[in-house]
Motif scaffolding. Sequence first.
Motif, PDB file in Angstrom:
ATOM      1  N   UNK A  26     -42.382 -14.791  29.894  1.00  0.00           N
ATOM      2  CA  UNK A  26     -42.486 -13.783  30.925  1.00  0.00           C
ATOM      3  C   UNK A  26     -42.178 -12.324  30.087  1.00  0.00           C
ATOM      4  N   UNK A  27     -42.014 -12.053  28.886  1.00  0.00           N
ATOM      5  CA  UNK A  27     -41.697 -10.808  28.409  1.00  0.00           C
ATOM      6  C   UNK A  27     -40.163 -10.837  28.146  1.00  0.00           C
ATOM      7  N   UNK A  28     -39.485 -11.729  28.378  1.00  0.00           N
ATOM      8  CA  UNK A  28     -38.006 -11.809  28.144  1.00  0.00           C
ATOM      9  C   UNK A  28     -37.750 -11.821  26.649  1.00  0.00           C
ATOM     10  N   UNK A  29     -38.724 -12.434  25.960  1.00  0.00           N
ATOM     11  CA  UNK A  29     -38.318 -12.501  24.583  1.00  0.00           C
ATOM     12  C   UNK A  29     -39.482 -11.812  23.868  1.00  0.00           C
ATOM     13  N   UNK A  30     -39.297 -10.746  22.990  1.00  0.00           N
ATOM     14  CA  UNK A  30     -40.350 -10.251  22.385  1.00  0.00           C
ATOM     15  C   UNK A  30     -39.823  -9.816  20.780  1.00  0.00           C
ATOM     16  N   UNK A  31     -40.837  -9.729  19.797  1.00  0.00           N
ATOM     17  CA  UNK A  31     -40.605  -9.571  18.615  1.00  0.00           C
ATOM     18  C   UNK A  31     -41.854  -9.529  17.634  1.00  0.00           C
ATOM     19  N   UNK A  32     -41.381  -9.508  16.210  1.00  0.00           N
ATOM     20  CA  UNK A  32     -42.434  -9.288  15.360  1.00  0.00           C
ATOM     21  C   UNK A  32     -42.297 -10.158  14.216  1.00  0.00           C
ATOM     22  N   UNK A  33     -43.580 -10.752  13.600  1.00  0.00           N
ATOM     23  CA  UNK A  33     -43.204 -11.462  12.384  1.00  0.00           C
ATOM     24  C   UNK A  33     -43.255 -10.710  11.150  1.00  0.00           C
ATOM     25  N   UNK A  34     -42.126 -11.274  10.419  1.00  0.00           N
ATOM     26  CA  UNK A  34     -41.922 -10.611   9.076  1.00  0.00           C
ATOM     27  C   UNK A  34     -42.472 -11.445   7.925  1.00  0.00           C
ATOM     28  N   UNK A  35     -42.543 -12.566   7.977  1.00  0.00           N
ATOM     29  CA  UNK A  35     -42.792 -13.688   6.862  1.00  0.00           C
ATOM     30  C   UNK A  35     -43.157 -14.810   7.342  1.00  0.00           C
ATOM     31  N   UNK A  36     -44.350 -15.524   6.980  1.00  0.00           N
ATOM     32  CA  UNK A  36     -44.750 -16.814   7.567  1.00  0.00           C
ATOM     33  C   UNK A  36     -45.372 -17.478   6.510  1.00  0.00           C
ATOM     34  N   UNK A  37     -44.481 -18.839   6.049  1.00  0.00           N
ATOM     35  CA  UNK A  37     -45.025 -19.671   4.924  1.00  0.00           C
ATOM     36  C   UNK A  37     -45.151 -20.898   5.747  1.00  0.00           C
ATOM     37  N   UNK A  38     -46.519 -21.397   5.629  1.00  0.00           N
ATOM     38  CA  UNK A  38     -46.685 -22.692   6.387  1.00  0.00           C
ATOM     39  C   UNK A  38     -45.973 -23.818   6.086  1.00  0.00           C
ATOM     40  N   UNK A  39     -45.339 -24.410   6.870  1.00  0.00           N
ATOM     41  CA  UNK A  39     -44.537 -25.650   6.867  1.00  0.00           C
ATOM     42  C   UNK A  39     -43.164 -25.335   6.067  1.00  0.00           C
ATOM     43  N   UNK A  40     -43.014 -24.246   5.960  1.00  0.00           N
ATOM     44  CA  UNK A  40     -41.510 -23.992   5.077  1.00  0.00           C
ATOM     45  C   UNK A  40     -40.641 -22.888   5.787  1.00  0.00           C
ATOM     46  N   UNK A  41     -41.332 -21.668   6.285  1.00  0.00           N
ATOM     47  CA  UNK A  41     -40.325 -20.649   6.533  1.00  0.00           C
ATOM     48  C   UNK A  41     -40.984 -19.794   7.821  1.00  0.00           C
ATOM     49  N   UNK A  42     -40.274 -19.228   8.588  1.00  0.00           N
ATOM     50  CA  UNK A  42     -40.688 -18.160   9.821  1.00  0.00           C
ATOM     51  C   UNK A  42     -39.566 -17.334   9.828  1.00  0.00           C
ATOM     52  N   UNK A  43     -39.979 -15.857   9.609  1.00  0.00           N
ATOM     53  CA  UNK A  43     -38.840 -14.765   9.457  1.00  0.00           C
ATOM     54  C   UNK A  43     -39.664 -14.095  10.491  1.00  0.00           C
ATOM     55  N   UNK A  44     -38.544 -13.391  11.550  1.00  0.00           N
ATOM     56  CA  UNK A  44     -38.948 -12.538  12.503  1.00  0.00           C
ATOM     57  C   UNK A  44     -37.891 -11.803  13.016  1.00  0.00           C
ATOM     58  N   UNK A  45     -38.305 -10.432  13.669  1.00  0.00           N
ATOM     59  CA  UNK A  45     -37.350  -9.625  14.400  1.00  0.00           C
ATOM     60  C   UNK A  45     -37.387 -10.316  15.939  1.00  0.00           C
ATOM     61  N   UNK A  46     -36.441 -10.261  16.357  1.00  0.00           N
ATOM     62  CA  UNK A  46     -36.445 -11.018  17.764  1.00  0.00           C
ATOM     63  C   UNK A  46     -35.273 -10.290  18.618  1.00  0.00           C
ATOM     64  N   UNK A  47     -35.604 -10.061  20.037  1.00  0.00           N
ATOM     65  CA  UNK A  47     -34.861  -9.542  20.754  1.00  0.00           C
ATOM     66  C   UNK A  47     -34.914 -10.116  22.145  1.00  0.00           C
ATOM     67  N   UNK A  48     -33.924 -10.156  22.884  1.00  0.00           N
ATOM     68  CA  UNK A  48     -33.769 -10.356  24.401  1.00  0.00           C
ATOM     69  C   UNK A  48     -34.052  -9.065  25.083  1.00  0.00           C
ATOM     70  N   UNK A  49     -34.803  -8.942  26.154  1.00  0.00           N
ATOM     71  CA  UNK A  49     -35.042  -7.809  27.016  1.00  0.00           C
ATOM     72  C   UNK A  49     -33.893  -6.914  27.326  1.00  0.00           C
ATOM     73  N   UNK A  50     -32.699  -7.891  27.611  1.00  0.00           N
ATOM     74  CA  UNK A  50     -31.578  -7.052  28.286  1.00  0.00           C
ATOM     75  C   UNK A  50     -30.558  -6.661  27.334  1.00  0.00           C
ATOM     76  N   UNK A  51     -31.054  -6.735  26.115  1.00  0.00           N
ATOM     77  CA  UNK A  51     -29.909  -6.234  24.970  1.00  0.00           C
ATOM     78  C   UNK A  51     -30.233  -4.822  25.125  1.00  0.00           C
ATOM     79  N   UNK A  52     -29.181  -4.002  24.222  1.00  0.00           N
ATOM     80  CA  UNK A  52     -29.561  -2.695  24.303  1.00  0.00           C
ATOM     81  C   UNK A  52     -30.729  -2.145  23.589  1.00  0.00           C
ATOM     82  N   UNK A  53     -31.216  -0.991  24.433  1.00  0.00           N
ATOM     83  CA  UNK A  53     -32.505  -0.566  23.889  1.00  0.00           C
ATOM     84  C   UNK A  53     -32.898  -0.478  22.215  1.00  0.00           C
TER      85      UNK A  53
END
Length: 341
Positions: A257-284
């Motif tokens: 419901x929009x509590x978690x938002x972010x952006x993918x930085x790197x995707x390696x199928x079956x190996x690795x996922x790297x992303x920017x990740x934030x909870x909406x109540x963290x500092x802006x």
Amino acid sequence: MAKWGEGDPRWIVEDRPDATNVNNWHWTEKNAGPWSQDRIKELFKDVEVKADNAEIRISEVEKLVGEASANNRKGKLIFFYEWDIVLKWNGKLKDGTDRSFSGKIKIPNLSEENDVSELDIQISVKDEDEEGLQLKKIMFSSGKDLVRSQLSKYISSLKEEFSKGMILPKKDEVKPDSVKTLTSGFNRKINMEPIVSHDVKQTGLKLDTSTIKQTHKFQCTAQEFYDALTRIEMVTAFTRSHVKLDPVKGGVFELFGGNIIGKFEELVPAKKIVKQWRYKQWPQGHYSNVTISIDQKSDHTEVSLVQTGVPSGETDVTKNNWQRYYWDAMKQAFGFGAFFP
């Protein structure tokens, strides 16, 4: 401990002549889009709208854009559908001037996330004179009821039609009708445990942060685990909420419901996922960095998470949320239960 395909019946496909999905363990999917289009067009082809003082019919589907699928995981059927529909209608008043009027009915978001009774159904008429507006008023009452009834028929027949063959016979002869049928929304939304923002510590303009490290073992292949975090229908299934997901480098996501938002930085199928990740109540504007490493072993898949930049006062709750809303939810939805504690 058994290796892949050696002794564990959930991974043995040779026991079936067609060598497919023994015991309904793996995620299987059927495209229900073409069938759905035909069924919806059939349901709205020359349908009478019952009204005491008017003769009105929904003539046909003018626009139908979207998709639908049926999915099976460990004996659970999960249905996904999302349609943008425009219908044509025409009619005249019984005690009017015998003029015929036409209009449209728009249903912008028919999906498993929205109950039919709560759908946004928009009615319009081409000529908005006195008689036209009177017909439009009738359509708002009787016409909407008919539309909801027909859409309910579509959803029921979708589940009935695509339940056939999705639940395969098990070696212990469990009958398909004993298996529970689910939808991705589960008729409820999940809200992640709120994080109290006043616990965040700052030194001057610098935010005091910490690092989270977790390692877990899952009873699935590395590709299955990767798919569970990058395929929108699977993410919808375990989060039980509306999902926005673009699994490419630079693609954004929005979960719970929009509590978690972010952006993918790197995707390696079956190996690795790297992303920017934030909870909406963290500092802006503050994002953490999440790296999920996926390592398939001989009899399980080991997953390591490293999350840097977590506000220090929120570390424990963030750890608990990963466990509850990701790992435990994935095990429950897909049967990824670990071999080890």
